[in-house]
Design a protein around this motif. Structure first.
Motif, mmCIF file in Angstrom:
data_model
loop_
_atom_site.group_PDB
_atom_site.id
_atom_site.type_symbol
_atom_site.label_atom_id
_atom_site.label_comp_id
_atom_site.label_asym_id
_atom_site.label_seq_id
_atom_site.Cartn_x
_atom_site.Cartn_y
_atom_site.Cartn_z
ATOM 1 N N SER A 146 -9.101 -6.584 -1.619
ATOM 2 C CA SER A 146 -8.172 -5.588 -1.107
ATOM 3 C C SER A 146 -7.098 -6.260 -0.267
ATOM 4 O O SER A 146 -7.374 -7.144 0.534
ATOM 5 N N GLY B 102 -0.994 -2.617 1.157
ATOM 6 C CA GLY B 102 0.134 -2.378 0.268
ATOM 7 C C GLY B 102 1.479 -2.714 0.859
ATOM 8 O O GLY B 102 2.463 -2.839 0.145
ATOM 9 N N LEU C 268 -10.090 -3.954 -7.540
ATOM 10 C CA LEU C 268 -8.820 -4.487 -7.039
ATOM 11 C C LEU C 268 -8.073 -3.319 -6.425
ATOM 12 O O LEU C 268 -7.782 -2.328 -7.106
ATOM 13 N N SER C 269 -7.754 -3.428 -5.133
ATOM 14 C CA SER C 269 -7.153 -2.275 -4.462
ATOM 15 C C SER C 269 -6.001 -2.677 -3.557
ATOM 16 O O SER C 269 -5.994 -3.759 -2.962
ATOM 17 N N TYR C 270 -5.010 -1.778 -3.498
ATOM 18 C CA TYR C 270 -3.879 -1.875 -2.566
ATOM 19 C C TYR C 270 -3.185 -3.234 -2.632
ATOM 20 O O TYR C 270 -2.926 -3.861 -1.609
ATOM 21 N N GLY C 271 -2.884 -3.678 -3.821
ATOM 22 C CA GLY C 271 -2.217 -4.963 -3.949
ATOM 23 C C GLY C 271 -1.401 -5.032 -5.216
ATOM 24 O O GLY C 271 -1.232 -4.048 -5.944
ATOM 25 N N ASP C 272 -0.874 -6.214 -5.487
ATOM 26 C CA ASP C 272 -0.033 -6.456 -6.649
ATOM 27 C C ASP C 272 -0.505 -7.741 -7.308
ATOM 28 O O ASP C 272 -0.603 -8.783 -6.657
ATOM 29 N N TRP C 273 -0.803 -7.665 -8.597
ATOM 30 C CA TRP C 273 -1.319 -8.822 -9.325
ATOM 31 C C TRP C 273 -0.369 -10.012 -9.233
ATOM 32 O O TRP C 273 -0.784 -11.145 -9.023
ATOM 33 N N LEU D 177 -9.422 -0.072 -10.539
ATOM 34 C CA LEU D 177 -8.083 -0.357 -10.028
ATOM 35 C C LEU D 177 -7.693 0.806 -9.132
ATOM 36 O O LEU D 177 -7.591 1.945 -9.582
ATOM 37 N N SER E 248 -4.850 2.012 -6.475
ATOM 38 C CA SER E 248 -3.512 1.775 -5.909
ATOM 39 C C SER E 248 -3.111 0.322 -6.097
ATOM 40 O O SER E 248 -2.627 -0.333 -5.176
ATOM 41 N N PHE E 249 -3.315 -0.167 -7.310
ATOM 42 C CA PHE E 249 -3.031 -1.562 -7.619
ATOM 43 C C PHE E 249 -1.863 -1.630 -8.596
ATOM 44 O O PHE E 249 -1.678 -0.736 -9.414
ATOM 45 N N SER E 250 -1.074 -2.708 -8.511
ATOM 46 C CA SER E 250 0.165 -2.803 -9.285
ATOM 47 C C SER E 250 0.148 -3.959 -10.273
ATOM 48 O O SER E 250 -0.397 -5.029 -9.986
#
Length: 230
Positions: free
Chosen positions: A94, A97, A134-139, A164, A166-168
């Motif tokens: 995590s 964001g 996978l949370s609150y992030g961006d790959w 997933l 809130s994942f981007s």
């Protein structure tokens, strides 16, 4: 007195205490017959949460150092007690964001890199993970090394569930490319997914009524996908 309690009774007690970390920690101190099963429940789910970034860089240095120290302690425990590696069944990665480190901010980038570097050896030691969140992030914001480590985790036969939250991803194709590495996936849960640029050709048919060539964000809420034998 504790010696007289049958193992199955101890197991039954601990099962009902799974969500009470402090109580489990106390149970692990009773004696060996309690310690090993209690440790198994204590380590069955770990959360690797990157700290938030703040305007004052000194705060970021301190928070990153604390995060890295916790990872070093966890690595030390896993190396000292290898049986705990197989006890970890669920991992949540995590990141807040609001983290947005500009490419020209070399200090912040180095701080972020140290956290990624300390996370990699933790994940590399896990050989029995069944669930990854996978949370609150961006790959794309993750380091190349951490992305490669996660992809290796996805390919493990034990990994059957992905969440997933809130994942981007930069695109649905990018998401599909990552998820395709999970050859043994049985359950995919998407609470909210953000994708940077979605075209109609890559959108689900039921979305075509939006009548627009492109949209900035596509979000799925509370969707679940499962194989027939899940």
């Amino acid at each position: 007195m504790a010696n007289d309690i049958p193992p199955e009774i101890i197991e039954s007690i601990l099962v009902n205490l799974q969500s009470e970390e402090h109580t489990l920690s106390n149970c692990a101190l009773v004696q060996k017959s309690w310690s090993l099963p209690a440790q198994r429940y204590l380590f069955q789910h770990i959360i690797l949460e990157f700290p938030s970034f703040y305007p004052k860089k000194q705060w970021n240095v301190e928070h990153a150092a604390a995060y890295n120290e916790r990872n070093e302690q966890l690595i030390g425990i896993l190396d000292e007690k290898p049986f705990l590696k197989s006890c970890i069944r669920a991992v949540q990665l995590s990141s807040p964001g609001d983290v947005n480190v500009e490419s020209g901010d070399h200090v912040q980038c180095r701080i972020q890199d140290t956290m990624y570097l300390s996370t990699i050896p933790v994940i590399e030691r896990l050989d029995n993970v069944e669930s990854l969140t996978l949370s609150y992030g961006d790959w794309d914001n993750l380091s190349l090394g951490l992305r490669e480590t996660l992809i290796h985790l996805l390919s493990r036969p034990s990994l059957t569930r992905i969440t997933l939250k809130s994942f981007s991803f930069s695109s649905l194709n990018a998401m599909a490319s990552v998820l395709s590495q999970a050859s043994y996936l049985k359950m995919l849960r998407i609470t909210i997914l953000y994708s940077g640029r979605i075209t109609l050709s890559s959108m689900p048919p039921e979305k075509h009524h939006l009548d627009m060539a492109t949209t900035r964000f596509l979000s799925f809420q509370s969707l679940q996908f499962a194989t027939l034998d899940a």
